[in-house]
Design an enzyme around this catalytic site. Structure first.
Site, mmCIF file in Angstrom:
data_model
loop_
_atom_site.group_PDB
_atom_site.id
_atom_site.type_symbol
_atom_site.label_atom_id
_atom_site.label_comp_id
_atom_site.label_asym_id
_atom_site.label_seq_id
_atom_site.Cartn_x
_atom_site.Cartn_y
_atom_site.Cartn_z
ATOM 1 C CD1 TRP A 354 0.378 -0.777 3.229
ATOM 2 C CD2 TRP A 354 -0.237 1.360 3.328
ATOM 3 N NE1 TRP A 354 0.856 -0.264 4.415
ATOM 4 C CE2 TRP A 354 0.492 1.045 4.505
ATOM 5 C CE3 TRP A 354 -0.723 2.661 3.176
ATOM 6 C CZ2 TRP A 354 0.744 1.975 5.514
ATOM 7 C CZ3 TRP A 354 -0.476 3.588 4.184
ATOM 8 C CH2 TRP A 354 0.247 3.250 5.330
ATOM 9 C CG ASP A 355 4.839 0.841 1.322
ATOM 10 O OD1 ASP A 355 3.892 0.325 1.949
ATOM 11 O OD2 ASP A 355 6.027 0.592 1.552
ATOM 12 C CD GLU A 483 3.448 -3.073 9.327
ATOM 13 O OE1 GLU A 483 2.820 -3.247 8.266
ATOM 14 O OE2 GLU A 483 4.691 -3.185 9.422
ATOM 15 C CE LYS A 588 7.815 -1.035 11.079
ATOM 16 N NZ LYS A 588 7.359 -2.281 10.427
ATOM 17 C CD GLN A 589 4.122 2.701 9.113
ATOM 18 O OE1 GLN A 589 4.845 1.719 9.074
ATOM 19 N NE2 GLN A 589 3.443 3.121 8.069
#
Length: 757
Positions: A354-355, A483, A588-589
């Site tokens: 999906w990036d 994640e 994480k992000q």
């Protein structure tokens, strides 16, 4: 913090005169070359016996590696699709008086490597000792943008200390393997080979598989242009073809390789097509091939270069990232997508994530022709039926796009990702919105987009459940963009993008033809359910903190900030158990902030500030996708120091090996973040409601920055310095837009003062 910087600072080159054997894999990753059709890691032509990762990858050529898990769960994919290491067609063995040169074994007196990003050419030179001789090596190579099947190499060797017999051995070697193979199996079998005094060819086919996925045949044909040799020969062995030339003291050779595949030609045509292309290239010569290649790079840079004055490190970083992105993908084939590692390594299998939709689409929209981005969308459209099969495997209606794929079928085999990271569905729909909103191509919705939107909306409507206790629709058992948390309930971002998809689908259905609507079989009763879900979706919110809560139980964690962590424990995924990571609050992000970035115009500045100030201090940025989103929001919030700090990380993520994993391959899709951080961040570009707008500022450490964007058949140059922002309409019709929230008609040149701090 500088982690592992191998290269000198130069605006258009990455170069070094130092060779550290401990960092060979890192050097190979960073000097990778590609042209969208194929790619090679920066391996030495003459080979290397030390720790190295020989890597050659062909776009769209992959293999279904049987899934390897400890506990099989219903719904798991049977295989993990992987772009596989293809034959090494770059090799040129080098011998001096019969002894092989090896930069791992032979003492090195001089070493230089240079990747010229303006030209797309890799050059290397070395002076090495072998017995009592000193030998100089020079090589130059490129993968052509003009003839996508072509790899061209100019290789020279000379003995600097007296006479010696120099032998060059250009070869094709199919004896390759994937380092990440689940069962250490070879993926290739020989199909054909042949050689004569100045050429050779080798064809290999992927082995049979039990899953019914396509098999691929790859053929490489080489022609060698050389003179002055005193002896020549050739030979073939299993999966191997070579030519051999011996010279007195000095040798020079030009090796041309054409690679054809069964993706583009019938198997019986592969050799004839390769020979046809090869003959044309050889006839016109090496310099002509190089000129045509560099001309293509000149065209791409003219549209997409970003210039930063006052910071050479970041200038090098942004150009390197653009170079690697455009090397990986430029929209020439709608069957292809952008793998997270591109052609630079095997991690993540080289498949689509999906990036692409969340990070790559907005950059390509502004830096290339619309067809480039359209092909990325068509890639997903053509896989819609497979996405419906994926949903059905999980007992769901509609379509669930895979986390990892080549064909539309799911390849990822970790349950917390495959089954739960369903927010990816929303990113695919957001890309449709982004494309139409940016280009104005409304025909895309009628022809392709609405099919995807309706199918995904049907999935969301089935995946939610109604909580009678709270009188709200909820989504349980998910993994959000962060994640470092799995199997949570009501991830705020997932709920937001699910409801938005339903809303956008309803809006889009109003603009399509009655015939198309009948084809989709959309009934009013179904639409009413969607409206009900939109109206009553649950979004975790803290009245006390006035923030959007990442998921239902996030605030019950032991909330800590990153500055409380021992630096020796970073990155967490290399030092902590997964159990400890899952129980922590470290992010994480971007998760909540990912939603605020995508739907920016829906939130007040105060909402953005409160959520940024709460979540960013907990974020470890251990996903390469993370720094850019935070940099953009920090820039919008006028947190200049933080924005620049995060921008430096995204711009030089690989060049400085921030995440300590670049030796496995580059973070290709994440590289878009360095472009986004400048254009969406520092320049404040937005396109909400089909209106182009800017609110630029200049970081105090810079003197000036400038960039071009393509927007609706226009090419616009934007330059920002300390006192003003200048817009120049390079090509196209006048444009109504907003600058610092004031309307402007751009025709020719327009100048505005930047706001005083």
């Amino acid at each position: 913090m500088i982690n592992q910087r191998l290269f000198e600072i130069d605006e258009w080159k990455i170069k070094t005169n130092t060779f550290n054997k401990e960092h060979t894999r890192l050097l190979e990753s960073l000097t990778s070359l590609a042209n969208g059709y194929m790619g090679v890691r920066g391996n030495f032509e003459e080979g290397y016996s030390g720790d190295s990762h020989q890597g050659t990858y062909i776009a769209g050529v992959w293999f279904p590696d049987k899934t390897r898990v400890g506990w099989w769960k219903n719904g798991y994919p049977e295989y993990f699709g992987k772009v596989i290491n293809a034959m090494n067609f770059m090799g040129i063995g080098l011998y001096v008086d019969g002894e092989k040169i090896d930069l791992h074994q032979n003492p090195i007196e001089l070493f230089e490597v240079e990747l010229n990003m303006k030209e797309g050419i890799l050059r290397r030179s070395a002076v090495v000792r072998i017995q009592d001789k000193t030998v100089r090596i020079r090589s130059e190579r490129f993968l052509s943008l003009a003839v996508k099947e072509l790899c061209a190499i100019h290789y020279e060797a000379e003995c600097l200390t007296g006479d010696a017999v120099i032998t060059l051995v250009p070869y094709l070697d199919g004896n390759v393997a994937n380092e990440d193979s689940n069962y250490q199996e070879q993926f290739w079998q020989e199909e054909a080979k042949g050689a004569d005094s100045h050429s050779g060819h080798l064809a290999a086919k992927t082995i049979e598989n039990p899953f019914g996925t396509p098999r691929f045949t790859v053929l490489a044909a080489m022609a060698n242009e050389t003179e002055g040799f005193v002896h020549e020969s050739f030979k073939t062995t299993e999966m191997y073809v070579e030519n051999r030339y011996s010279y007195q003291t000095k040798a020079s050779l030009k090796k041309f390789v054409i690679v054809t595949t069964s993706r583009d030609f019938r198997e019986e045509e592969l050799l004839s097509k390769a020979k046809e292309l090869l003959a044309d290239v050889v006839e016109n010569g090496y310099e002509d091939a190089k000129r045509r290649h560099t001309d293509r790079w000149k065209e791409r840079w003219a549209k997409a270069d970003i210039e930063i004055k006052g910071d050479e490190e970041l200038q090098q970083g942004i150009r390197y990232n653009i170079f690697q992105l455009f090397s990986t993908y430029y929209g020439g084939d709608a069957r292809l997508n952008i793998g997270p590692k591109g052609f630079t390594g095997e991690k993540y299998g080289g498949a689509a994530y999906w990036d692409t939709e969340a990070y790559a689409v907005p950059m390509y929209l502004a830096t290339a022709e619309p067809e480039v981005t359209k092909n990325l969308l068509l890639y997903r459209y053509h896989q819609l039926e497979a996405a419906k099969r994926n949903a059905a495997k999980l007992g769901m209606k509609g379509a669930l796009y895979p986390m990892v794929t080549f064909t539309g079928d799911e390849c990822h085999n970790e349950w917390e990702i495959t089954f739960e990271e369903i927010h990816r569905n929303g990113a695919i729909c957001y890309a449709i919105y982004n494309y139409i909103n940016y280009t104005g191509d409304r025909n895309y919705m009628e022809e392709y987009g609405i099919d995807v939107l309706v199918a995904v909306s049907r999935f969301w409507a089935d995946r939610v459940h109604f909580s009678k206790r709270k009188n709200k629709y909820m989504i349980h058992g998910v993994t959000g963009p962060n994640e470092y948390e799995n199997n949570v309930n009501n991830n705020w971002y997932t709920n937001v993008i699910a409801a938005w998809t339903l809303e956008y689908t309803l809006q889009s259905l109003e603009s399509i033809s009655a015939e198309k609507r009948r084809h989709l079989d959309v009934q009013e009763v179904e639409l009413e359910v969607w409206r009900e879900i939109i109206q009553h979706m649950y979004y975790p919110f803290s009245e006390e903190l006035q923030i959007f809560v990442q998921h239902d139980t996030f605030l019950d964690k032991d909330l800590q900030t990153v500055d409380e962590l021992d630096p020796a424990e970073r990155p967490l995924y290399q030092n902590w158990s997964w159990d400890k990571i899952l129980r922590s609050n470290f992010i994480k992000q971007a998760d909540v902030l990912q939603g605020i970035y995508l739907f920016n115009d829906r939130f007040t500045m105060e909402e953005k500030r409160r959520n940024f100030e709460f979540y960013e201090p907990m974020t470890v940025h251990e996903s390469s996708l993370s720094p850019s989103v935070h940099a953009i929001l920090a820039a919008e919030l006028k947190l200049e120091k933080k924005a620049l700090e995060l921008y430096k990380r995204t711009a030089r993520l690989d060049l400085d090996n921030y995440n300590h994993d670049t030796e496995e391959g580059l973070h290709i899709t994440s590289m878009t973040g360095s472009w986004l951080a400048i254009v969406h961040g520092f320049a404040g570009m937005r396109t909400a409601n089909e209106t182009l707008s800017f609110a630029p500022f200049l970081p105090k450490e810079w003197d000036e920055y400038s960039f071009n964007i393509n927007y609706r058949n226009r090419l616009i140059n934007v330059t920002v310095d300390e006192k003003r922002v200048i817009f120049e309409l390079v090509k196209g019709e006048p444009l109504h837009m907003n600058v610092y929230e004031e309307p402007v008609v751009l025709q020719g040149r327009c100048e505005r003062r930047t706001p005083n701090e």
